[in-house]
Structure formats: C-alpha cells, structure tokens
Design a protein around this motif. Structure first.
Motif, mmCIF file in Angstrom:
data_model
loop_
_atom_site.group_PDB
_atom_site.id
_atom_site.type_symbol
_atom_site.label_atom_id
_atom_site.label_comp_id
_atom_site.label_asym_id
_atom_site.label_seq_id
_atom_site.Cartn_x
_atom_site.Cartn_y
_atom_site.Cartn_z
ATOM 1 N N GLY A 175 -57.614 -30.336 -18.135
ATOM 2 C CA GLY A 175 -57.640 -31.723 -17.690
ATOM 3 C C GLY A 175 -57.994 -31.870 -16.231
ATOM 4 N N THR A 176 -58.225 -30.735 -15.544
ATOM 5 C CA THR A 176 -58.621 -30.825 -14.131
ATOM 6 C C THR A 176 -60.091 -31.239 -14.038
ATOM 7 N N LEU A 177 -60.438 -31.825 -12.903
ATOM 8 C CA LEU A 177 -61.837 -32.145 -12.618
ATOM 9 C C LEU A 177 -62.544 -30.947 -11.999
ATOM 10 N N GLY A 178 -61.772 -29.931 -11.641
ATOM 11 C CA GLY A 178 -62.309 -28.725 -11.009
ATOM 12 C C GLY A 178 -61.320 -28.200 -10.000
ATOM 13 N N GLY A 179 -61.173 -26.877 -9.922
ATOM 14 C CA GLY A 179 -60.222 -26.300 -8.971
ATOM 15 C C GLY A 179 -58.816 -26.755 -9.290
ATOM 16 N N MET A 180 -58.014 -26.949 -8.241
ATOM 17 C CA MET A 180 -56.653 -27.455 -8.386
ATOM 18 C C MET A 180 -56.671 -28.978 -8.250
ATOM 19 N N ASP A 181 -56.033 -29.660 -9.190
ATOM 20 C CA ASP A 181 -55.912 -31.122 -9.148
ATOM 21 C C ASP A 181 -54.454 -31.510 -8.996
ATOM 22 N N ILE A 182 -54.231 -32.738 -8.572
ATOM 23 C CA ILE A 182 -52.873 -33.263 -8.492
ATOM 24 C C ILE A 182 -52.547 -34.000 -9.787
ATOM 25 N N CYS A 227 -53.937 -37.318 -11.824
ATOM 26 C CA CYS A 227 -53.866 -38.494 -10.957
ATOM 27 C C CYS A 227 -55.197 -39.220 -10.824
ATOM 28 N N GLY A 228 -56.248 -38.683 -11.398
ATOM 29 C CA GLY A 228 -57.495 -39.419 -11.486
ATOM 30 C C GLY A 228 -58.537 -39.044 -10.453
ATOM 31 N N PRO A 229 -59.800 -39.464 -10.685
ATOM 32 C CA PRO A 229 -60.930 -39.060 -9.826
ATOM 33 C C PRO A 229 -60.929 -39.676 -8.443
ATOM 34 N N THR A 230 -60.125 -40.716 -8.207
ATOM 35 C CA THR A 230 -60.043 -41.240 -6.842
ATOM 36 C C THR A 230 -59.397 -40.209 -5.922
ATOM 37 N N ILE A 231 -58.411 -39.497 -6.444
ATOM 38 C CA ILE A 231 -57.708 -38.475 -5.667
ATOM 39 C C ILE A 231 -58.357 -37.111 -5.832
ATOM 40 N N ASN A 232 -58.660 -36.741 -7.052
ATOM 41 C CA ASN A 232 -59.108 -35.387 -7.346
ATOM 42 C C ASN A 232 -60.627 -35.272 -7.359
ATOM 43 N N THR A 233 -61.113 -34.078 -6.996
ATOM 44 C CA THR A 233 -62.544 -33.780 -6.941
ATOM 45 C C THR A 233 -62.797 -32.477 -7.690
ATOM 46 N N LYS A 234 -64.017 -31.972 -7.578
ATOM 47 C CA LYS A 234 -64.358 -30.690 -8.191
ATOM 48 C C LYS A 234 -63.772 -29.515 -7.412
ATOM 49 N N GLN A 235 -63.314 -29.777 -6.185
ATOM 50 C CA GLN A 235 -62.694 -28.731 -5.374
ATOM 51 C C GLN A 235 -61.172 -28.827 -5.489
ATOM 52 N N ASP A 236 -60.447 -28.210 -4.544
ATOM 53 C CA ASP A 236 -58.988 -28.149 -4.613
ATOM 54 C C ASP A 236 -58.340 -29.358 -3.954
ATOM 55 N N GLU A 237 -57.370 -29.951 -4.655
ATOM 56 C CA GLU A 237 -56.447 -30.928 -4.074
ATOM 57 C C GLU A 237 -55.042 -30.353 -4.239
ATOM 58 N N VAL A 238 -54.335 -30.152 -3.144
ATOM 59 C CA VAL A 238 -53.083 -29.394 -3.151
ATOM 60 C C VAL A 238 -52.077 -30.019 -2.185
ATOM 61 N N PHE A 239 -50.867 -29.500 -2.207
ATOM 62 C CA PHE A 239 -49.787 -29.888 -1.300
ATOM 63 C C PHE A 239 -49.541 -31.405 -1.276
ATOM 64 N N ASP A 288 -58.813 -45.494 -2.220
ATOM 65 C CA ASP A 288 -59.651 -44.397 -1.731
ATOM 66 C C ASP A 288 -58.929 -43.650 -0.618
ATOM 67 N N PRO A 289 -58.902 -42.335 -0.684
ATOM 68 C CA PRO A 289 -58.163 -41.559 0.319
ATOM 69 C C PRO A 289 -58.749 -41.713 1.718
ATOM 70 N N ASP A 290 -57.869 -41.739 2.705
ATOM 71 C CA ASP A 290 -58.262 -41.780 4.116
ATOM 72 C C ASP A 290 -58.022 -40.409 4.741
ATOM 73 N N ASN A 291 -59.037 -39.882 5.378
ATOM 74 C CA ASN A 291 -58.871 -38.649 6.139
ATOM 75 C C ASN A 291 -58.071 -38.969 7.397
ATOM 76 N N LEU A 292 -57.006 -38.204 7.669
ATOM 77 C CA LEU A 292 -56.180 -38.454 8.849
ATOM 78 C C LEU A 292 -56.890 -38.095 10.144
ATOM 79 N N LYS A 293 -58.028 -37.415 10.046
ATOM 80 C CA LYS A 293 -58.880 -37.086 11.192
ATOM 81 C C LYS A 293 -58.107 -36.281 12.247
ATOM 82 N N ALA A 294 -58.770 -36.044 13.363
ATOM 83 C CA ALA A 294 -58.140 -35.294 14.459
ATOM 84 C C ALA A 294 -57.228 -36.234 15.247
ATOM 85 N N PRO A 295 -56.110 -35.732 15.776
ATOM 86 C CA PRO A 295 -55.715 -34.317 15.826
ATOM 87 C C PRO A 295 -54.865 -33.850 14.646
#
Length: 687
Positions: A333-340, A356-368, A404-411
């Motif tokens: 049921g994953t979209l790829g890699g590790m999903d939430i 948790c769906g494609p808004t959160i999960n991608t073909k790569q890893d979503e973790v922690f 849609d997820p927001d990147n917390l950016k630097a720092p």
C-alpha cells in the motif's frame, strides 16, 4: 693421506651440491608463492569484503574495499565502496567515491543520481544540478524525476542562503555524544531519546553488541533526567530497562498522555535464526509497546500489524488524544519507499493501517512522524522538495486528509538529514535531530526557539537571454520605491543574479534598463500586508534588440498622393505579422511618412492614412488589435536630402514615402521561478 683428502673433498662437494639444491628449491618455491599468493590473498579479501557487504556490515566492508581499490582499481570495488558510504550516510566520502566510479568504463547511469545526491547533501548545488540533468539524458524514462531534482537545487540554495532570522538553532552539546543521538520526547522531568553511544563500558569492534552497518553499538532508548525543563549540563542518563532495550536496536518512542504506555521501534535479525538459513539474516523493524504497572514496565508487546519477515514498521507517533497511531512503513500500500500510515484505537484494538495519502507520501521515504499538541503533523521526507537529504515538513489535517506539506526551510533544515522534531507546549521551542556540519557526533540533538517575528523582505532574481537561456552579466537592474521615488541599482553577476533588500509596507518597481536589449522591462512588488518574511524571485528573459527591436521593410512604397497598400508591399507586411506571432510580448507601432512635396499639413494627414492602411492590412490578416497602433509623421523624418526646394528625382522622393514598424512597448518578459521558490501569498505581478 691422499686418499683421505680426496674423500674429504668428495664429501664437501656433495655437501655443497646438496646446499645448492636446497637453495634452488627454496628459490623456486618462493617464486611459486610470490606468483600465486597475492592473487589468492586479494581474492580472499574481496570475498570477505563482499560477505560483509551482503550482510549489511558496511563499516567493516569499507576498510577492506578502500585498501583493495588502492591495490587493484576495479569498477566492482569502486561501486560497492561508494554504495557503502551512501548506506552509512557519509556524504563527503560518498561524493568522492561516486566521482571515482564515474571514471570507470561501463558504470551504470544510476551513479549520476547517487553522485548528485551526495553533492546536494554537501551543498554543492550547481554540480548536483548538472549531474541530475546528465542522469536525465542517460535515462530518458527518469527525466521527469531527474529534472525535478535538478530544479530543487535552486530552491535548496535559496533556502539555505536565506535562513529564517527569527529561529535560533543551537547544538545541545551536553545532550550529545560522539555517536548518534536523536528523537527526544518529553518524559517525567526529562526526556527519552535514542543513542548508539558507548555506555558504561567500551564495546570492542566486531563484537556481537556492535552493529556492523555503522560500526557502533546498537541503538538504545535512554532516559535523561534533570531538575528542570531545560538541559543545563546536569543530565543523568539511564538505560531504559531490558523490557524495552534488548539485544538489538530499540528506536524512537512515543508515550500516552499519562506516560504509562510507551510505543517504540525495535529491530532484530530475522529470517536466518528462526528458519535455519544463515544467508538470509536481515535486520527488520517493528513496533512494540509496553505498559507500566506499579512502576514497572511490562515485557514488550508486538503491534498487531508487524510482519518483520516481509516489511518494517517504525517511528510510532500518537495523536494528542492517543486514539490514532501514526508510523512509517514499507508495508503493502506504499507509494514507494517508506510511507506514513495511521491506525485507530477502536477500544477493542487497533484498526488495519491506512496510508496517509499522496499529499503526504511520495515515491521516496517519508519517516519520523510527530504530532504536535495542536494536532499539526511533522515528518521528514526525501521525496518532497528538500535542501539536501531528509527535510522536516509540516501539514495540518488528520488521518489521510492533509494540506500540502510546508518545508520548514533553514535553519530548521540543512543540506544534510533533519528529522526527529519535538515541540514544547508553547509550540515555539523544542528539539530537532540532524547530522549537519558542526555537530558533536554523526546525529545530534539541536534546540530551536522561535523569537518574535522580525519580518524581512528581499527580491532575488536572474537575467538571462531568451534566445539561449544564458545568464547575462553586467546589466543594470533598478529597484524604485513607488512612494518615495528612491532608486537603487544592482549589476547582474556572472551567473545573471541580482538581489535587493526590501522594506516593510512598501510598493516597488523592479526594472531592467538594458541598452542592447528590450528596455523598461519591469514588474511590481508590494510588501504591504505581508505577514511572512518573503524572498520574491523573478527572472528577466530579454531579447536582443538587433533581432527584434526594429523591423525594417524592404522598399514599401506608396504611389504619389496615395495610401493604399500596393501588391509589392504585401510580402513585407506579412513579415511583420510573422514577427509579432513569434514575439508575443511586443506591441508594434506603424510609423508612416511622406515625401516633402505638398503642404506639410496635408502630408501629415496623408501619412496618418498610410499608417492606418498598414494597420488595417495586418488586422485583416489576423493581427492583434491591442498590440497595433498607427502614427503619421508627414514629411518630418526624411531619409535623404529631398526637402522643400531641393530638386530630386521621383525615385528619390519615393524613398521617403515609407512605413516603418517599431516596437514601442514591451510587455515584460518576466518569468517566475517554480512555485517551490515562492513563499505564501506571493504578490509579484507584471505591469
């Protein structure tokens, strides 16, 4: 006596012959050994390294591969060494190792991707971008993914160069060791966190208590006790009891509100021990929980959806009410890699996990995953647009419905891996985990705090030539405050870039005055009402004036005292129409003229009729009414000496009866960088 002497010498000769024979035999055997033994030794070492590699004991394999690569460089060794460094997350060594792989003939194109990933995590964004694009060329079926990664390098550089000045991130040195320390959560008057540090007494390499992947002890859950809610250097560390920490890994944890139930990750060797196949030993992760009864933790109880022979479950996180458990998994049921995924507590047990769906999960890893007290989701991802490795993202919602997820950016994020976030009750301070440069160990725990928002604004852009896409150096860009009239200027750098700082509550015009290019390209920026610190990003795509600014027609003539379009003029008019179709950002003015014969007032009217006639012809052929204007100049702009009173031939007078087509207004060719460059409420507009 003579016979005795002869016998004596005879025995000496035999003795010498035997010594020579032994010496020759020794030399021969030595040659055989020297000829065959190095190859056998090399082969044995390579087999040993490969065995470590297959068992995921990468740290042990690295030592052998490094030596073998120096002694006998081969693609197989270089490839596996590079992979080892990638697996142990040593991005500096991985960059060097993959660069070496690319020097061997016959390497797989995937190595461009791995090399670019390492470069990006080492903040070498331009080099990373080039190698992502090479990867796209070598594997066209992966071009969409590769181009996205290449474009993400621009976002990464922007975010890293413009950190949020309102957030302070500091290393908690007293909390960290020379090994990995990460994922703290509040517990009693301190914290629980994960570490693979040497504790109590040193553990020797190759010990059963050492994880061959990292060369460090297995991860354990520690309790850090202190006398207040800050880490003040008086921490006392305790290993959590054996019900939670067993022989192998114990990982990140989450607790119920009363702190009497703990959910945590455990990992161990499965497959070979239980089923007798020692070649299939793998380290799988699963979720367990333990309940505290009379102050004692119960034996670990497996989460009902563990299946360690098939997939991993890890990084549990409870919702504030304890009714939903979020976790990462590569289960079906994953979209790829590790999903939430999430599972709900029904009162009689945990429900079947749901993605948790494609808004959160991608073909790569979503973790922690981590759920803040207000219900906001935080998680780390490689698949969304990141600065480098894992970046921390936030999203609001629940279960499988999220923004849609927001990147917390630097720092908060860096070019390395950032994960394991924890917030205090104020939602302004807490901890993150990262292996960024400057830490004490491989993964360290960092404190962050958000101060009062001191908003800052800037415009950052590039100037490129539209025809080629090449950056343009040395061109003047102006920033004008619309209210005060204050003007600042900047000169584009070698890469075409320029930058201005902006004030709050102000309206600006960004303008490029380019002598040899279309002039007065501009756009408007307003910081009025902006509640987020913002970097506005623009790109000027400019065209060469020699090619497009002025269109000269070949001998468009009008009959004397006439304004109708002659047949010989039509091909030249169609050239103008083609130009307008190929350059949609321009407005064109028909500029018609007469010769000097006749009265000036009459000639002005005649020239206006000629201009309107040319305009009508183009409109009839499909020209855009909004982009065409017509103007007569009468006899005011003669091209030769044939003014009033000067005797000229008919051909010389006809040379002045002409229509020119001139670009008089250029709608700005300002293209926006991709959306991931732009902060919310991006107000840039064209004018």
């Amino acid at each position: 006596m003579e016979a005795k002497e002869k016998l004596k010498y005879f025995h000496q000769d035999i003795f010498r012959a035997m010594k020579i024979k032994k010496l020759l035999l020794l030399v021969f055997c030595s040659g055989i050994i020297l000829y065959f033994f190095p190859t056998r030794l090399f082969s044995d070492d390579l087999g040993k390294a490969n065995k470590y590699y297959e068992k995921y004991d990468y740290q042990y394999a690295i030592e052998i591969y490094e030596r073998l690569l120096n002694e006998n460089p081969k693609l197989e060794i270089a490839q596996k060494l590079a992979n080892c460094y990638r697996f142990v997350n040593n991005t500096v060594a991985a960059e060097k190792a993959y660069a070496t792989v690319l020097t061997f003939p016959g390497f797989e194109p995937i190595n461009y991707l791995y090399y670019a990933d390492a470069l990006k995590q080492n903040a070498k964004f331009e080099q990373a971008k080039r190698n992502y694009l090479i990867y796209a060329e070598r594997l066209p079926e992966k071009s969409d993914e590769a181009v996205k990664l290449a474009n993400s390098c621009d976002a990464a550089r922007l975010w890293l160069e413009n950190p949020d000045r309102n957030i302070l991130v500091t290393n908690e040195a007293d909390f960290n060791s020379e090994n990995s320390d990460f994922s703290p959560v509040a517990y009693k008057n301190g914290f629980l966190f994960v570490s693979d540090r040497q504790f109590l007494k040193p553990i020797k390499a190759n010990s059963k208590k050492v994880y061959g992947w990292t060369g460090n002890p297995y991860l354990k859950l520690y309790q850090a006790q202190n006398t207040n809610d800050t880490l003040d250097g008086s921490l006392k560390l305790f290993l959590m009891p054996e019900q939670i920490n067993d022989q192998y890994h114990s990982g990140s944890a989450t607790l119920t509100k009363d702190e009497n139930t703990i959910y945590f990750t455990k990992a161990g060797l499965v497959g070979g021990i239980e089923y007798g196949n020692t070649k299939d030993l793998v380290m799988k992760k699963a979720i367990y929980f333990s309940v505290k009864v009379n102050g004692v933790w119960s034996p670990a109880i497996p989460f009902p959806y563990n299946s360690p022979l098939n997939h991993s479950l890890q990084h549990p996180a409870l919702s504030p009410d304890g009714k939903i458990l979020y976790f990462s998994s590569d289960m079906p049921g994953t979209l790829g890699g590790m999903d939430i995924f999430y599972s709900e507590n029904t009162g009689s047990g945990w429900s079947k996990p749901v993605n948790c769906g494609p808004t959160i999960n991608t073909k790569q890893d979503e973790v922690f995953p981590y759920i803040r007290k207000d219900g906001k989701l935080y998680f780390s991802s490689r698949g969304h647009i990141t600065i480098g490795g894992l970046d921390i993202f936030s999203s609001t919602g629940a279960k499988n419905t999220w923004t849609d997820p927001d990147n917390l950016k630097a720092p908060m994020n860096s070019s390395k891996d950032d994960f394991g976030v924890f917030y205090y009750q104020d939602n302004l301070t807490g901890f993150i985990s990262s292996n960024r440069a400057g830490g004490k160990g491989s993964d360290d725990i960092y404190r962050f705090s958000e101060g009062p928002k001191e908003l800052f604004f800037a415009v950052q852009g590039t100037v490129v030539e539209k025809q080629t896409g090449n950056p343009l150096e040395g061109l003047n860009i102006f920033l004008v405050n619309k209210k005060t009239g204050e003007q600042k200027s900047a000169i584009s750098a070698a890469d075409g870039s320029f930058k201005f700082d902006l004030s709050k509550e102000a309206d600006y015009i960004v303008r490029g005055d380019l002598d040899k290019y279309f002039s007065k390209q501009q756009g408007e920026i307003s910081t009025k009402g902006a509640t987020e610190s913002t970097v506005y990003n623009v790109k000027f795509e400019v065209e060469k004036g020699e090619e497009a600014f002025l269109v000269k027609l070949n001998n468009i003539y009008y009959d004397f005292d006439k304004f109708n379009i002659r047949k010989d003029a039509e091909p030249e008019l169609l050239k103008v129409l083609d130009f307008m179709n190929s350059t949609p950002n321009v407005n064109v003015e028909m500029r018609s003229h007469t010769d000097a014969r006749g009265k000036a007032i009459y000639n002005m009217k005649l020239s206006e009729n000629r201009a309107q006639s040319a305009k009508k012809y183009l409109l009839d052929k499909g020209g855009d009414q909004k982009r065409l204007t017509a103007k007569g100049f009468g006899e005011s702009q003669l091209l030769n000496k044939c003014a009033d009173g000067v005797k000229c031939t008919d051909e010389e007078h006809q040379f002045n009866r002409r229509t020119e087509f001139k670009v008089v207004k250029v709608d700005p060719v300002i293209s926006y960088v991709p959306n991931f460059f732009i902060y919310p409420n991006f107000p840039f507009k064209q004018s």
